[in-house]
Structures are given as structure tokens and as C-alpha cells.
Enzyme design. Structure first.
Site, PDB file in Angstrom:
ATOM      1  CG  ASP A  40      -1.784   1.047   1.162  1.00  0.00           C
ATOM      2  OD1 ASP A  40      -3.226   0.566   0.846  1.00  0.00           O
ATOM      3  OD2 ASP A  40      -1.691   2.239   1.253  1.00  0.00           O
ATOM      4  CB  SER A  46     -10.607   5.539  -1.373  1.00  0.00           C
ATOM      5  OG  SER A  46      -9.595   4.410  -1.385  1.00  0.00           O
ATOM      6  CG  HIS A  59      -8.482  -3.004  -2.651  1.00  0.00           C
ATOM      7  ND1 HIS A  59      -9.636  -2.504  -3.100  1.00  0.00           N
ATOM      8  CD2 HIS A  59      -8.302  -2.404  -1.285  1.00  0.00           C
ATOM      9  CE1 HIS A  59      -9.837  -1.328  -2.425  1.00  0.00           C
ATOM     10  NE2 HIS A  59      -9.233  -1.148  -1.201  1.00  0.00           N
ATOM     11  CG  HIS A  85      -6.548  -2.870   2.947  1.00  0.00           C
ATOM     12  ND1 HIS A  85      -6.176  -1.777   3.067  1.00  0.00           N
ATOM     13  CD2 HIS A  85      -7.980  -2.763   2.412  1.00  0.00           C
ATOM     14  CE1 HIS A  85      -6.754  -0.996   2.445  1.00  0.00           C
ATOM     15  NE2 HIS A  85      -8.109  -1.450   1.961  1.00  0.00           N
TER      16      HIS A  85
HETATM   17  P1  AMP Z   1      -9.954   1.457   0.203  1.00  0.00           P
HETATM   18  O1  AMP Z   1     -10.091   2.464   1.254  1.00  0.00           O
HETATM   19  O2  AMP Z   1     -10.280   0.058   1.258  1.00  0.00           O
HETATM   20  O3  AMP Z   1     -10.705   1.387  -1.256  1.00  0.00           O
HETATM   21  O4  AMP Z   1      -8.307   1.287  -0.026  1.00  0.00           O
HETATM   22  C1  AMP Z   1      -7.601   1.702  -1.027  1.00  0.00           C
HETATM   23  C2  AMP Z   1      -5.964   1.657  -0.636  1.00  0.00           C
HETATM   24  O5  AMP Z   1      -5.277   1.927  -1.891  1.00  0.00           O
HETATM   25  C3  AMP Z   1      -5.657   2.828   0.411  1.00  0.00           C
HETATM   26  O6  AMP Z   1      -5.032   2.136   1.524  1.00  0.00           O
HETATM   27  C4  AMP Z   1      -4.467   3.436  -0.258  1.00  0.00           C
HETATM   28  O7  AMP Z   1      -3.637   4.153   0.504  1.00  0.00           O
HETATM   29  C5  AMP Z   1      -4.095   2.685  -1.426  1.00  0.00           C
HETATM   30  N1  AMP Z   1      -3.710   3.074  -2.582  1.00  0.00           N
HETATM   31  C6  AMP Z   1      -4.240   4.030  -3.582  1.00  0.00           C
HETATM   32  N2  AMP Z   1      -3.322   4.325  -4.379  1.00  0.00           N
HETATM   33  C7  AMP Z   1      -2.394   3.289  -4.239  1.00  0.00           C
HETATM   34  C8  AMP Z   1      -1.318   3.021  -5.194  1.00  0.00           C
HETATM   35  N3  AMP Z   1      -1.088   3.750  -6.331  1.00  0.00           N
HETATM   36  N4  AMP Z   1      -0.385   2.093  -4.930  1.00  0.00           N
HETATM   37  C9  AMP Z   1      -0.664   1.521  -3.782  1.00  0.00           C
HETATM   38  N5  AMP Z   1      -1.522   1.687  -2.833  1.00  0.00           N
HETATM   39  C10 AMP Z   1      -2.505   2.589  -3.165  1.00  0.00           C
END
Ligand code: AMP
Length: 121
Positions: A33, A99, A104, A106
Site C-alpha cells: 500500500d 476509495s 482488494h 488489505h
Molecule cells: P480502500 O479505502 O479500502 O479502497 O483502500 C484503498 C487503498 O489503496 C488505500 O489504503 C490507499 O492507500 C491505497 N492506494 C491508493 N493508490 C495506491 C497506489 N497507487 N499504490 C498502492 N496503494 C494505493
């Protein structure tokens, strides 16, 4: 939720945006992440177009679902998250503050993670 192929993880899968890859195969990509919430914070995504867990569980083939979750466990071991414990999180929709609209998981680990939610009900 209709899949929007302009989302950032779709762009990572197309190679348009770099990522720090942990694991890559025909069906799954795992990467660090960009804004880690724990010492180990890895995202595991299927390569298929699913907008969230809800979409994945509702529409993917049962074998694909089973193989994906087995791979999540493999990756947790690969990054050493199993040694002291880990938490899996997946967000679906607005109330969960999803977001990125590509399913995905985590994997969070590497320190005591505290209670499940920062705020109470
Ligand atoms: P969510 O809020 O569950 O949709 O998680 C999205 C995650 O994607 C967040 O923890 C962000 O920090 C991560 N994220 C966003 N853009 C990127 C990227 N380019 N590379 C890696 N992680 C990312």
C-alpha cells in the site's frame, strides 16, 4: 457498483502506474500500500474486473473465489504476517469508505493493531 476501468488498480494492472509488487501470477497481484497503516500493509487484488468484495462474492465463480482467498493466505505467509498475527480488511461502498473501486483485501500486520474500529458505534 459498475466496474470503472479507470480506477487506479486497473491502471496498475495495465502497467500504467508503478507498484511495489509482492506477488504476481495469472490471477492475482499483491503490492505494498502506498500509504501504509501498519509496518506490513499489502493489498491483494484479483486481476478480474470486480468493483468490490460484494461484487466479487456475488458474481465470481466459486473456484475463483476459493483460489483467491487461498492466495491471500499464501501472501500473508510470504510477507511474514502470520508470525505474530494479521488483520484482513476489505471495504465495500460509501459507509466503509472504499476509495478504490477494484476489489482488494488489505493485509495489515507487524504491530499490535488495536481494536477493530477507531470509533465506536
Ligand atoms: P480502500 O479505502 O479500502 O479502497 O483502500 C484503498 C487503498 O489503496 C488505500 O489504503 C490507499 O492507500 C491505497 N492506494 C491508493 N493508490 C495506491 C497506489 N497507487 N499504490 C498502492 N496503494 C494505493
Amino acid at each position: 457498483m459498475i466496474y470503472d476501468s479507470t480506477n487506479i488498480f486497473a491502471r496498475i494492472l495495465r502497467g500504467e502506474i508503478p507498484n511495489k509488487t509482492v506477488y504476481d501470477d495469472e490471477h492475482v497481484l499483491a503490492f505494498h500500500d502506498v500509504s501504509p497503516a501498519a509496518p506490513i500493509h499489502v493489498l491483494v487484488i484479483p486481476k478480474g474486473e470486480y468493483s468490490s468484495f460484494d461484487d466479487f462474492a456475488a458474481t465470481a465463480n466459486a473456484l475463483v473465489i476459493a483460489q483467491f482467498f487461498k492466495k491471500v493466505q499464501d501472501i500473508a505467509v510470504l510477507v511474514g504476517a502470520d508470525k505474530t498475527g494479521y488483520r484482513l480488511v476489505t471495504n465495500h461502498g460509501a459507509d466503509a469508505a472504499q476509495s478504490v473501486a477494484h476489489f482488494h483485501i488489505h493485509i495489515l500486520a507487524g504491530k499490535p493493531l488495536g481494536s477493530l474500529l477507531a470509533e465506536g458505534a
